[in-house]
Design a protein around this motif. Sequence first.
Motif, PDB file in Angstrom:
ATOM      1  N   ASN A  86      17.440  14.019   2.422  1.00 40.80           N
ATOM      2  CA  ASN A  86      18.085  13.610   3.646  1.00 40.80           C
ATOM      3  C   ASN A  86      17.196  13.103   4.758  1.00 40.80           C
ATOM      4  N   HIS A  87      16.129  12.693   4.303  1.00 39.80           N
ATOM      5  CA  HIS A  87      15.034  12.254   5.562  1.00 39.80           C
ATOM      6  C   HIS A  87      15.283  10.590   5.480  1.00 39.80           C
ATOM      7  N   VAL A  88      15.429  10.249   6.888  1.00 33.34           N
ATOM      8  CA  VAL A  88      15.463   8.758   7.242  1.00 33.34           C
ATOM      9  C   VAL A  88      14.551   8.723   8.374  1.00 33.34           C
ATOM     10  N   CYS A  89      13.484   7.887   8.412  1.00 32.14           N
ATOM     11  CA  CYS A  89      12.434   7.458   9.525  1.00 32.14           C
ATOM     12  C   CYS A  89      13.169   6.347   9.903  1.00 32.14           C
ATOM     13  N   VAL A  90      13.423   6.371  11.390  1.00 35.61           N
ATOM     14  CA  VAL A  90      13.629   5.268  12.028  1.00 35.61           C
ATOM     15  C   VAL A  90      12.576   4.737  12.792  1.00 35.61           C
ATOM     16  N   ILE A  91      12.002   3.470  12.497  1.00 41.12           N
ATOM     17  CA  ILE A  91      11.146   2.819  12.962  1.00 41.12           C
ATOM     18  C   ILE A  91      11.210   1.991  14.175  1.00 41.12           C
ATOM     19  N   THR A  92      10.693   2.398  15.381  1.00 42.88           N
ATOM     20  CA  THR A  92      10.783   1.487  16.522  1.00 42.88           C
ATOM     21  C   THR A  92       9.383   0.976  16.864  1.00 42.88           C
TER      22      THR A  92
ATOM     23  N   SER B 189      11.856  15.622   9.373  1.00 43.62           N
ATOM     24  CA  SER B 189      10.519  15.222   8.830  1.00 43.62           C
ATOM     25  C   SER B 189      10.567  15.268   7.337  1.00 43.62           C
ATOM     26  N   CYS B 190       9.989  14.599   6.550  1.00 40.40           N
ATOM     27  CA  CYS B 190       9.815  14.497   5.404  1.00 40.40           C
ATOM     28  C   CYS B 190       8.674  15.472   4.686  1.00 40.40           C
ATOM     29  N   GLY B 191       7.617  14.844   4.388  1.00 40.67           N
ATOM     30  CA  GLY B 191       6.588  15.811   3.884  1.00 40.67           C
ATOM     31  C   GLY B 191       5.229  14.900   4.239  1.00 40.67           C
ATOM     32  N   CYS B 192       5.268  13.658   4.493  1.00 36.89           N
ATOM     33  CA  CYS B 192       4.205  12.591   4.572  1.00 36.89           C
ATOM     34  C   CYS B 192       3.769  12.517   6.097  1.00 36.89           C
ATOM     35  N   PHE B 193       4.128  13.291   7.016  1.00 44.58           N
ATOM     36  CA  PHE B 193       3.732  13.145   8.364  1.00 44.58           C
ATOM     37  C   PHE B 193       2.259  13.269   8.534  1.00 44.58           C
TER      38      PHE B 193
ATOM     39  N   PRO C 254       5.981   4.550  14.994  1.00 42.94           N
ATOM     40  CA  PRO C 254       5.851   4.036  13.607  1.00 42.94           C
ATOM     41  C   PRO C 254       6.487   5.260  12.822  1.00 42.94           C
ATOM     42  N   GLY C 255       6.803   4.998  11.619  1.00 38.70           N
ATOM     43  CA  GLY C 255       7.089   5.925  10.578  1.00 38.70           C
ATOM     44  C   GLY C 255       6.396   7.160  10.710  1.00 38.70           C
ATOM     45  N   LEU C 256       6.756   8.221  10.377  1.00 39.08           N
ATOM     46  CA  LEU C 256       5.813   9.501  10.498  1.00 39.08           C
ATOM     47  C   LEU C 256       4.777   9.649   9.652  1.00 39.08           C
ATOM     48  N   CYS C 257       4.671   8.749   8.493  1.00 41.82           N
ATOM     49  CA  CYS C 257       3.503   8.932   7.591  1.00 41.82           C
ATOM     50  C   CYS C 257       2.245   7.931   8.437  1.00 41.82           C
ATOM     51  N   GLY C 258       2.638   7.199   9.245  1.00 43.46           N
ATOM     52  CA  GLY C 258       1.647   6.143   9.916  1.00 43.46           C
ATOM     53  C   GLY C 258       1.574   4.896   9.221  1.00 43.46           C
ATOM     54  N   ALA C 259       2.144   4.917   7.911  1.00 47.21           N
ATOM     55  CA  ALA C 259       1.813   3.585   7.271  1.00 47.21           C
ATOM     56  C   ALA C 259       2.599   2.579   7.688  1.00 47.21           C
ATOM     57  N   TYR C 260       3.778   2.843   8.267  1.00 51.09           N
ATOM     58  CA  TYR C 260       4.731   1.752   8.630  1.00 51.09           C
ATOM     59  C   TYR C 260       5.113   1.626  10.107  1.00 51.09           C
ATOM     60  N   ASN C 261       4.648   0.403  10.713  1.00 47.67           N
ATOM     61  CA  ASN C 261       5.103   0.228  11.937  1.00 47.67           C
ATOM     62  C   ASN C 261       6.272  -0.696  11.888  1.00 47.67           C
TER      63      ASN C 261
ATOM     64  N   SER D 230      14.822   0.995   9.153  1.00 49.68           N
ATOM     65  CA  SER D 230      14.912   2.249   8.592  1.00 49.68           C
ATOM     66  C   SER D 230      13.638   2.383   7.650  1.00 49.68           C
ATOM     67  N   CYS D 231      13.357   3.694   7.175  1.00 49.61           N
ATOM     68  CA  CYS D 231      12.617   3.864   6.117  1.00 49.61           C
ATOM     69  C   CYS D 231      13.198   4.955   5.322  1.00 49.61           C
ATOM     70  N   THR D 232      13.551   4.816   4.161  1.00 51.62           N
ATOM     71  CA  THR D 232      14.147   5.972   3.257  1.00 51.62           C
ATOM     72  C   THR D 232      13.200   6.179   1.966  1.00 51.62           C
ATOM     73  N   LEU D 233      11.904   5.610   1.873  1.00 52.80           N
ATOM     74  CA  LEU D 233      11.066   5.882   0.956  1.00 52.80           C
ATOM     75  C   LEU D 233      10.862   7.042   0.369  1.00 52.80           C
ATOM     76  N   CYS D 234      10.896   7.900   1.357  1.00 51.87           N
ATOM     77  CA  CYS D 234      10.434   9.339   1.303  1.00 51.87           C
ATOM     78  C   CYS D 234      11.572  10.330   0.722  1.00 51.87           C
ATOM     79  N   GLN D 235      12.776   9.640   0.346  1.00 55.57           N
ATOM     80  CA  GLN D 235      13.789  10.558  -0.304  1.00 55.57           C
ATOM     81  C   GLN D 235      13.620  10.959  -1.442  1.00 55.57           C
TER      82      GLN D 235
ATOM     83  N   GLU E  80       0.878  -1.426   0.023  1.00 56.19           N
ATOM     84  CA  GLU E  80      -0.235   0.079  -0.201  1.00 56.19           C
ATOM     85  C   GLU E  80       0.887   1.023  -0.056  1.00 56.19           C
ATOM     86  N   ARG E  81       2.019   1.237   0.827  1.00 53.89           N
ATOM     87  CA  ARG E  81       2.686   2.467   0.885  1.00 53.89           C
ATOM     88  C   ARG E  81       3.532   2.668  -0.248  1.00 53.89           C
ATOM     89  N   HIS E  82       3.852   1.523  -1.109  1.00 57.34           N
ATOM     90  CA  HIS E  82       4.382   1.863  -2.558  1.00 57.34           C
ATOM     91  C   HIS E  82       3.440   2.387  -3.523  1.00 57.34           C
TER      92      HIS E  82
HETATM   93  S1  SF4 Z   1       7.193   8.881   5.963  1.00 55.12           S
HETATM   94 FE1  SF4 Z   1       6.605   6.627   5.922  1.00 55.12          FE
HETATM   95  S2  SF4 Z   1       7.066   6.109   3.942  1.00 55.12           S
HETATM   96 FE2  SF4 Z   1       8.159   8.246   4.328  1.00 55.12          FE
HETATM   97  S3  SF4 Z   1      10.341   7.341   4.988  1.00 55.12           S
HETATM   98 FE3  SF4 Z   1       8.955   7.410   6.716  1.00 55.12          FE
HETATM   99  S4  SF4 Z   1       7.937   5.470   7.059  1.00 55.12           S
HETATM  100 FE4  SF4 Z   1       8.858   5.681   4.995  1.00 55.12          FE
END
Ligand code: SF4
Length: 726
Positions: A513-519, A592-596, A523-530, A503-508, A402-404
């Motif tokens: 320069n954004h990396v989500c570190v998911i613990t 923070s990327c832009g998907c928060f 969750p990732g700041l988009c809420g889609a990935y725990n 990690s999640c670097t999908l939003c690069q 879904e996130r993809h």
């Molecule tokens: S905001 Fe979501 S999709 Fe983007 S890097 Fe973080 S976890 Fe991945």
Amino acid sequence: MSKIIASAAIRGAHKIARDAAAMLAKAKQQKGADAKVEFPNTGYFIPIIYGMLGHEVRTLADFDPVMKRCQELLPPVPDEHIWLPYLGNTLDAGMATLFAEEIIEACKYLIGPNPVDGLWLGAADDVIMRERGIEFVDGSAPGFAAIVGAAPTNEIAVKIARELQQKSLYVFMAGHTNGKTFAEQLAEEGVQMGWETRLVPFGKEITAAIYALGFATRAALSFGGCQAGDFERVLRYNKNRIFAFVIALGEVDDEKYATAAGAINYGFPTIADTAIPQILPTGICTYEHVVSSVPHEQIVAKAIEVRGLKIKITQIPIPVPYSPAFEGERIRKEDMFCEFGGNRSDALEWVSMKDMSQVEDGKIEVIGPDVEEIQEGTAVPLGVVVEVAGRKMQPDFEPILERHVHTFINAAQGLFHMGQRDIIWVRISKEARKAGLKMRHFGDIIHAKMHDDYSAIVDKVQVRIYTKKEDVTRLRETARKVFRERDDRLAGMTDESVETFYSCTLCQSFAPNHVCVITPERPGLCGAYNWLDGRAAYEITPSGPNQPIEKGNAIDPRLGQWDKINEFVYTKTNRSIERFSAYSMVVDPMTSCGCFECISAMLPSTNGIMIVDRDFADMTPCGMKFSTLAGSVGGGNQTPGFVGHSRRYIVSRKFISADGGMARVVWMPKKLKEALRQEIETRAKEMNLESFVDKIADETVATTEEQVAEYAGKVGHPALTMDPMF
Ligand code: SF4
């Protein structure tokens, strides 16, 4: 294994071996035992015999040891009353059949009837082998269908052939049903055949099926580096690399069973339209060996599924260019034709897993107004429902797929996509509209990319696109329940209970320069990935954007800093972020990327913070609307005092725990507060905060920082008596 099939295959093998012996004797009688024998213009002698036995047949006399080997391989026909394990015997009978059939076809080149005659092409020479075989190796031809027999009508034959062609599969034809062949049916309908159309009529008799299996054997020898005689490697190469299957149309007689048994040795299953017995357990083939009674309209899809064939769509059928180069493209308001979501209309995307039988691969439906019915400059509701099925698919993989959708859509020029779940924001540019982009093209992109990127787990994809408000509202309610269930799976896990984060670097593509570190607790700041999603994503694509990161040694457990996490973040942020705190928005906060889903911002005069989510479009107490705040906080920056995060993180025990945690929250939009009321109350109880939810101001009582401070004072908000944040 079915005794009926085993008996028929073994009976058929005996018959074909007798025919081969008779044919060989006749050829020797007419041409002499020393007569040269070959399939014209090939360097592989008689290929199945050569590949399996390493035996070079140059003259008719060279067939003698092969006939002897056939006899050794041929088991007795199973006794009526005795039941034995039949698989090994049947496979041996199948292999003996192929040797015997090669002898028959090779003799035909000497004494007739010539295998190359009118419609029939006979053996492929080495030039064809080189040209076409490489397509099986580079993936431009995903495999071949060996069609045996004839369809009940010419119309069905054409439909099956076209469907196979559309999947880029070669169609090798041999054998007849009551004198009628599939190739003749196509010819009667004016269908063009030959190697260039991938419709290859080998021969009228079932013995001509050896040209298909010989082709597969030669592929293993020339492209797979297999040595002649190393039958195990030749067969294994075919099972793993040549995605072929037999489609048996019409009555299956003993000879066809025997030949199908030969094909099973290669891992090629048989899918039949008649009610023959089935062999369902897996073993030699990847999945089932024989599947029967398959309706003609489903036979290609079933064959693809049973063979475990992965379809690649080389060109996505959309009217705009498609490339990762367009991923970061923004569409400004003046260039926009229309938009969906982004707070201007309801919009969501939702991937769910279904049974194989519930998904029709490639089916795309648009329910509601299409692009040409949308008024320029407007916001329209959007529901993108993607249903996937796959033998290796698991419900845990749904959020990853879904996130993809975000990256899939973004790579189309003229399409912009942001967010996930029910907070997406999509724009279509005027240029894309002019180029002829339609709503179904969203489905085309998703269908193609799911196959392309996730063929290991996805076998079928169908997409429904809703653009009517009532449909989208209804869907959103159902999807939200599912999203909540996904989030609840993590209950009980803590950051301390694991040694590895993800990690999640999908939003690069947007924020390099954004990396989500998911613990587990963040969750990732988009809420889609725990954390579980990160783990599942890594399982699916080990080299993908979700990598396990060992925590290493704690530098500061209160802030949530570990040496290996910092090293990872430093490398993956292009060496721009040296330190990262998992639990602070003041000291080294996460980028923070832009998907928060939400932004937290300090309100200094309250000694607390406000949280605003995407759904709140009005002015906030910090003097900025969400969109302005997002512009200054996002983009991959580390902004002390501000942080983007998911909604779930608000009620996590680790929510800015180094800065005082949830007790700092002095303002939230009412809707968000009510949506999280129960969870906030539970967390507040754990923190000994009394009547805490109602101490959080919202827009109904405060819209400026001064008003929030005043409200906090009135209700005795705990933040007022806490240590200063800075
Ligand atoms: S905001 Fe979501 S999709 Fe983007 S890097 Fe973080 S976890 Fe991945």
